[in-house]
Design an enzyme around this catalytic site. Structure first.
Site, PDB file in Angstrom:
ATOM      1  N   ASP A  34       3.778  -0.212  -0.733  1.00 16.50           N
ATOM      2  CA  ASP A  34       2.726  -1.048  -0.172  1.00 16.50           C
ATOM      3  C   ASP A  34       1.727  -1.308  -1.308  1.00 16.50           C
ATOM      4  OD1 ASP A  34       0.861  -2.186   1.836  1.00 16.50           O
ATOM      5  OD2 ASP A  34      -0.272  -0.350   1.434  1.00 16.50           O
ATOM      6  N   MET A  35       0.915  -2.355  -1.184  1.00 17.72           N
ATOM      7  CA  MET A  35      -0.021  -2.658  -2.270  1.00 17.72           C
ATOM      8  C   MET A  35      -1.455  -2.249  -1.936  1.00 17.72           C
ATOM      9  SD  MET A  35      -0.740  -6.307  -4.212  1.00 17.72           S
ATOM     10  CE  MET A  35      -1.676  -6.992  -2.824  1.00 17.72           C
ATOM     11  N   ASP A  36      -2.069  -2.912  -0.953  1.00 20.73           N
ATOM     12  CA  ASP A  36      -3.480  -2.668  -0.647  1.00 20.73           C
ATOM     13  C   ASP A  36      -3.686  -1.264  -0.089  1.00 20.73           C
ATOM     14  OD1 ASP A  36      -4.334  -5.369  -1.290  1.00 20.73           O
ATOM     15  OD2 ASP A  36      -3.356  -5.984   0.562  1.00 20.73           O
ATOM     16  N   ASP A 193      -0.021   3.811   2.945  1.00 17.54           N
ATOM     17  CA  ASP A 193      -1.275   4.516   3.239  1.00 17.54           C
ATOM     18  C   ASP A 193      -1.704   4.396   4.690  1.00 17.54           C
ATOM     19  OD1 ASP A 193      -4.023   2.336   2.855  1.00 17.54           O
ATOM     20  OD2 ASP A 193      -1.943   1.693   2.763  1.00 17.54           O
TER      21      ASP A 193
END
Length: 231
Positions: A34-36, A193
């Protein structure tokens, strides 16, 4: 107050957890991030954009806990949930467009990598793993963030929210990432997250590593045969 001995014990536990996870990662040919909020600290800047947009529309702002609870959902779906929550007649599409505009023009420039997770991503790529980013963000935003922070050369596939019709917790974005990597789902481990993201990973039939604020937030790779984090 935590004593020095307690701090040392906690540090040793964290180091042991990292050693365990790193050893278990050898079992997986592909890693999806995942990025954000996982690779980038961009989640807090998304929060700022949400709060400013809500003020612009004359709506109450959200608590930090509320914002994290919505984490991982597509922007339009969050806007719909907020409108319903506040019994507002505001247009969710207009809200989502304004939020995206604020993020791109005012806040995205402040986002940087979480050093530990970014270093792990690079390390896995250098070790021959296939690496993908699976993010609910739009392609423009993801490409800008990853490019300005020097991560694009380490990414074999970039899958963004505008490429799938169903967002997290549906498994679509993770399954498309695996497809783009040419790796079956069971051979992928995903770093996430949010609870919503973790649900999506489980629905995709993949293993997971929970992270939070740029640190590993579990002591082993989580597999389908065990209970999954709910917070």
């Amino acid at each position: 107050m935590t004593s020095c001995a307690e701090h040392a014990a906690q540090a040793e536990q964290a180091e042991q957890a990292e050693r365990t996870i790193r050893a278990q990662l050898d079992l997986y040919p592909a890693a999806i991030f995942d990025m954000d909020g996982t690779v980038m600290n961009s989640e807090i800047w998304h929060h700022q954009a949400w709060q400013q947009m809500l003020k612009d529309f004359g709506l109450p702002t959200l608590t930090t806990a509320d914002l994290y609870a919505y984490g991982g959902m597509p922007t339009l779906e969050i806007a719909k949930a907020v409108v319903k929550r506040f019994n507002s007649d505001a247009d969710p599409l207009a809200m989502s467009v304004r939020k995206a505009e604020l993020y791109r023009t005012e806040f995205i420039k402040h986002a940087t990598v979480f050093p530990k997770i970014a270093a792990l991503l690079k390390e896995l790529h250098s070790a021959g793993k296939r690496v993908a980013i699976a993010t609910s963000s739009h392609k423009f935003e993801a490409t800008q963030l990853l490019t300005q922070n020097g991560l694009m050369p380490y990414i074999d596939a970039l899958v963004t929210g505008d490429l799938v019709s169903r967002g997290k917790p549906n498994p679509d974005i993770y399954l498309l990432a695996a497809e783009r990597l040419n790796v079956p789902p069971q051979d992928c481990v995903v770093f996430e997250d949010t609870v919503i993201g973790m649900q999506g990973i489980k629905n995709a039939g993949m293993a997971a590593v929970k992270v939070f604020e740029g640190e590993l937030d579990c002591d082993h790779v989580i597999t389908l045969s065990e209970p999954w984090p709910q917070a």
